[in-house]
Each structure stands twice: as structure tokens, then as C-alpha cells.
Design an enzyme around this catalytic site. Sequence first.
Site, PDB file in Angstrom:
ATOM      1  N   SER A  29      12.857  10.254  42.327  1.00  0.00           N
ATOM      2  CA  SER A  29      14.284  10.477  42.621  1.00  0.00           C
ATOM      3  C   SER A  29      14.587  11.951  42.786  1.00  0.00           C
ATOM      4  O   SER A  29      14.342  12.743  41.876  1.00  0.00           O
ATOM      5  CB  SER A  29      15.163   9.969  41.474  1.00  0.00           C
ATOM      6  OG  SER A  29      14.932   8.634  41.214  1.00  0.00           O
ATOM      7  N   HIS A  60      16.299   7.949  47.643  1.00  0.00           N
ATOM      8  CA  HIS A  60      14.926   7.585  48.002  1.00  0.00           C
ATOM      9  C   HIS A  60      14.911   7.251  49.481  1.00  0.00           C
ATOM     10  O   HIS A  60      15.741   6.485  49.957  1.00  0.00           O
ATOM     11  CB  HIS A  60      14.467   6.333  47.232  1.00  0.00           C
ATOM     12  CG  HIS A  60      14.364   6.535  45.766  1.00  0.00           C
ATOM     13  ND1 HIS A  60      13.157   6.682  45.130  1.00  0.00           N
ATOM     14  CD2 HIS A  60      15.303   6.620  44.814  1.00  0.00           C
ATOM     15  CE1 HIS A  60      13.382   6.849  43.834  1.00  0.00           C
ATOM     16  NE2 HIS A  60      14.674   6.812  43.610  1.00  0.00           N
ATOM     17  N   HIS A  82      10.516   0.211  42.795  1.00  0.00           N
ATOM     18  CA  HIS A  82      10.721   0.089  41.350  1.00  0.00           C
ATOM     19  C   HIS A  82      10.699  -1.370  40.937  1.00  0.00           C
ATOM     20  O   HIS A  82      11.185  -2.243  41.651  1.00  0.00           O
ATOM     21  CB  HIS A  82      12.073   0.689  40.951  1.00  0.00           C
ATOM     22  CG  HIS A  82      12.211   2.144  41.244  1.00  0.00           C
ATOM     23  ND1 HIS A  82      12.677   2.609  42.445  1.00  0.00           N
ATOM     24  CD2 HIS A  82      11.924   3.232  40.486  1.00  0.00           C
ATOM     25  CE1 HIS A  82      12.685   3.932  42.422  1.00  0.00           C
ATOM     26  NE2 HIS A  82      12.230   4.340  41.245  1.00  0.00           N
ATOM     27  N   TYR A  84      12.559  -2.627  38.700  1.00  0.00           N
ATOM     28  CA  TYR A  84      13.926  -3.131  38.483  1.00  0.00           C
ATOM     29  C   TYR A  84      14.582  -3.622  39.771  1.00  0.00           C
ATOM     30  O   TYR A  84      15.597  -4.306  39.736  1.00  0.00           O
ATOM     31  CB  TYR A  84      14.814  -2.078  37.799  1.00  0.00           C
ATOM     32  CG  TYR A  84      15.020  -0.803  38.576  1.00  0.00           C
ATOM     33  CD1 TYR A  84      15.837  -0.752  39.706  1.00  0.00           C
ATOM     34  CD2 TYR A  84      14.397   0.379  38.186  1.00  0.00           C
ATOM     35  CE1 TYR A  84      16.017   0.417  40.420  1.00  0.00           C
ATOM     36  CE2 TYR A  84      14.564   1.550  38.891  1.00  0.00           C
ATOM     37  CZ  TYR A  84      15.371   1.555  40.005  1.00  0.00           C
ATOM     38  OH  TYR A  84      15.540   2.718  40.707  1.00  0.00           O
ATOM     39  N   GLU A  85      14.006  -3.246  40.919  1.00  0.00           N
ATOM     40  CA  GLU A  85      14.549  -3.743  42.186  1.00  0.00           C
ATOM     41  C   GLU A  85      14.208  -5.218  42.391  1.00  0.00           C
ATOM     42  O   GLU A  85      14.711  -5.848  43.313  1.00  0.00           O
ATOM     43  CB  GLU A  85      14.016  -2.913  43.350  1.00  0.00           C
ATOM     44  CG  GLU A  85      14.523  -1.479  43.362  1.00  0.00           C
ATOM     45  CD  GLU A  85      13.876  -0.641  44.461  1.00  0.00           C
ATOM     46  OE1 GLU A  85      14.395  -0.641  45.579  1.00  0.00           O
ATOM     47  OE2 GLU A  85      12.830  -0.009  44.190  1.00  0.00           O
ATOM     48  N   ALA A 112      11.816  11.368  37.840  1.00  0.00           N
ATOM     49  CA  ALA A 112      12.894  11.921  37.038  1.00  0.00           C
ATOM     50  C   ALA A 112      12.921  11.096  35.759  1.00  0.00           C
ATOM     51  O   ALA A 112      12.741   9.883  35.803  1.00  0.00           O
ATOM     52  CB  ALA A 112      14.219  11.806  37.776  1.00  0.00           C
ATOM     53  N   MET A 210      11.805   4.752  34.520  1.00  0.00           N
ATOM     54  CA  MET A 210      11.663   3.375  35.002  1.00  0.00           C
ATOM     55  C   MET A 210      10.583   3.240  36.069  1.00  0.00           C
ATOM     56  O   MET A 210      10.634   2.336  36.902  1.00  0.00           O
ATOM     57  CB  MET A 210      13.004   2.889  35.557  1.00  0.00           C
ATOM     58  CG  MET A 210      14.169   3.052  34.582  1.00  0.00           C
ATOM     59  SD  MET A 210      15.739   2.628  35.353  1.00  0.00           S
ATOM     60  CE  MET A 210      16.908   3.267  34.143  1.00  0.00           C
ATOM     61  N   SER A 211       9.597   4.141  36.037  1.00  0.00           N
ATOM     62  CA  SER A 211       8.562   4.103  37.084  1.00  0.00           C
ATOM     63  C   SER A 211       7.233   4.579  36.522  1.00  0.00           C
ATOM     64  O   SER A 211       7.001   4.508  35.318  1.00  0.00           O
ATOM     65  CB  SER A 211       8.988   5.000  38.251  1.00  0.00           C
ATOM     66  OG  SER A 211       8.972   6.357  37.870  1.00  0.00           O
ATOM     67  N   ASN A 234      17.953  14.520  32.359  1.00  0.00           N
ATOM     68  CA  ASN A 234      19.057  14.326  31.392  1.00  0.00           C
ATOM     69  C   ASN A 234      18.435  14.125  30.021  1.00  0.00           C
ATOM     70  O   ASN A 234      17.253  13.789  29.927  1.00  0.00           O
ATOM     71  CB  ASN A 234      19.873  13.080  31.778  1.00  0.00           C
ATOM     72  CG  ASN A 234      18.993  11.826  31.831  1.00  0.00           C
ATOM     73  OD1 ASN A 234      18.296  11.608  32.833  1.00  0.00           O
ATOM     74  ND2 ASN A 234      18.993  11.027  30.786  1.00  0.00           N
ATOM     75  N   HIS A 246      23.447   8.066  37.222  1.00  0.00           N
ATOM     76  CA  HIS A 246      22.459   8.360  38.261  1.00  0.00           C
ATOM     77  C   HIS A 246      22.818   9.669  38.972  1.00  0.00           C
ATOM     78  O   HIS A 246      21.927  10.412  39.387  1.00  0.00           O
ATOM     79  CB  HIS A 246      22.385   7.184  39.247  1.00  0.00           C
ATOM     80  CG  HIS A 246      21.283   7.315  40.259  1.00  0.00           C
ATOM     81  ND1 HIS A 246      19.943   7.427  39.894  1.00  0.00           N
ATOM     82  CD2 HIS A 246      21.298   7.367  41.608  1.00  0.00           C
ATOM     83  CE1 HIS A 246      19.205   7.529  40.986  1.00  0.00           C
ATOM     84  NE2 HIS A 246      20.001   7.493  42.045  1.00  0.00           N
TER      85      HIS A 246
HETATM   86  N1  HPA Z   1      16.271   6.644  30.979  1.00  0.00           N
HETATM   87  C1  HPA Z   1      15.527   5.917  31.819  1.00  0.00           C
HETATM   88  N2  HPA Z   1      15.198   6.319  33.042  1.00  0.00           N
HETATM   89  C2  HPA Z   1      15.653   7.518  33.451  1.00  0.00           C
HETATM   90  C3  HPA Z   1      16.437   8.330  32.636  1.00  0.00           C
HETATM   91  C4  HPA Z   1      16.770   7.868  31.321  1.00  0.00           C
HETATM   92  O1  HPA Z   1      17.463   8.536  30.534  1.00  0.00           O
HETATM   93  N3  HPA Z   1      16.709   9.454  33.340  1.00  0.00           N
HETATM   94  C5  HPA Z   1      16.107   9.318  34.546  1.00  0.00           C
HETATM   95  N4  HPA Z   1      15.455   8.143  34.620  1.00  0.00           N
END
Ligand code: HPA
Length: 273
Positions: A29, A60, A82, A84-85, A112, A210-211, A234, A246
Site C-alpha cells: 500500500s 494498489h 489480499h 481479506y478480498e 504497510a 494483512m499481507s 500507524n 486507511h
Molecule cells: N493493523 C493491520 N494492518 C495494518 C495496520 C494495522 O494497524 N496498518 C497497516 N496495515
Amino acid sequence: MHHTAIKDAAAYINDKLTHSPELGLILGSGLGVLAEEIEDPITISYQDIPHFPESTVSGHKGQLVIGNLEGKQVIAMQGRFHYYEGYSMQHVTFPVRVMKDLGISSIIITNAAGGINKDFNPGDLMLIKDHINNMGDNPLLGPNDDALGERFPDMSHVYDTAYLSHAREMAAKLKLGVREGVYVGNSGPTYETPAEIKMLRTLGGDAVGMSTVPEAIVSAHAGLRVLGISCISNMAAGILDQPLTHDEVIQTTAQVREDFLRFVKEIIGTLPN
Ligand code: HPA
């Protein structure tokens, strides 16, 4: 995924190439800009490649960019698939199989991620030393194709130790304060609860996303040397008193883009064989 699907996709791509790629890049990302630095690029949309899924998240792009970067023949994924998709683990990792078939021997996987380690700050870059598969699934479940890798692959050195030391040296050379740690892969799409983050910290996690874990597992299975880099976009849930979005992820990665580009280019230019 079947051998024939991998061969079909690789043949489609190979037809458009003059050189075999040696290094794969998966750009997370907000980090896809690295592909814009590739010289004499050949771009191929995922939707045009046989058996490739299509990516659905903003930030993306959904294409392969193939060409020369810092003197290396690279194949970059601008956007990834991903879990989750709704894709299966086999679909998520299909491009790694295809890149391997095209000739890569190494791969740099980026993402990220949220910082679990309280010493981290948004904007930090983290070398992935190891991971925890917390996704509740595994891309290697099912019959093993011995032509692709062994049934019970060793996971003690998923992230190549020589690449890690090389990346450390390049960080020092560029005077970048790069972190190191354990990446936890969660399925998403929810961000974590504060209680989950506390649990993951107790379990030894430094960053969460998540990847990456599915692709790293398949890379290890395929015998690829892996370098993993997280951009801490973050602080994970419960550390700061603010909701996660996001937008924050995309904004922070935009801020560290220059450092990320310099770092990864320096690493690639001098990557040991
Ligand atoms: N959690 C999960 N996935 C993420 C995060 C997070 O805080 N930041 C970027 N991808």
C-alpha cells in the site's frame, strides 16, 4: 493452483520479455511508486494475465512492471492480492509461483503495517526478521506439488540472513534509522482490537499487517531468498488514543516514500549473490 496455470501465466508474460527477471518485488500500500523508477519498463495489467486475480483496493494499481532497476532485472508487482478480498491463499500467492517460474531467485516483499512495539513511530521502516502466521490459513494446505517445493518446508530462515545484514549495512550507509522485528500476519479486513494488540505484543510481534506472510511462505517453499520490509504507517490499536484509518496508512507511507525509495534502491543495486 495447478502447474499448468502457472505455466500459462508465465508463458504469457515471457512472450513480452527480452530478459529474464532475477529479482521479484511486491510493493505494498502506497509503496508502488518504486515501480515508476524501473527503466525500459514493460507493464502488464493483472487482468490480461491468464489465471491472475484482479486487485480491488485503492492505493494498489494492479499491474506487473518489468525492467531494469539499479542494474538488476526486476519484476515488480504494483499492487498485490489480499486474503481479506476473498481470494484463496493459493490465489494470493499465485504471482510468486509465476515470478519464480519466470526465473527469479530472490524477492523483496514490502507492506504497510501497524506498529505493535511501543518504541516504534509512524514513518519508521522495519526489516522483517521473522513472522508469525496468525491468518488461520496456509497457502501450502492441500496436496503438495513436489516440483514446486517440499511437503514440510523448513521455516527457520524465511528471511535471508545475508540479505538482512546487507540491508542493515545499506541503512547505516544512508544514515537511516531502520528498525527490525517480527511481523504478524492477520487476515483483516478489520484492524485489531487493543486487546488483540496487547496479545500480539506478548507473543513477540513488533508489527502487524494483512499481507506478506502468505507470499513469504510460498517464497520459502519455492527456495527464494526473501527480504521483507515494513513501513510502519500507524501505531496499532490501543497505543494512541485515535481510531485507525486507511487514509492514515496511505498518508504516512507517502511521507516516508523518499526514504523507502532510496533504501530499497540502494539495497537492490548492491544485493549480494
Ligand atoms: N493493523 C493491520 N494492518 C495494518 C495496520 C494495522 O494497524 N496498518 C497497516 N496495515
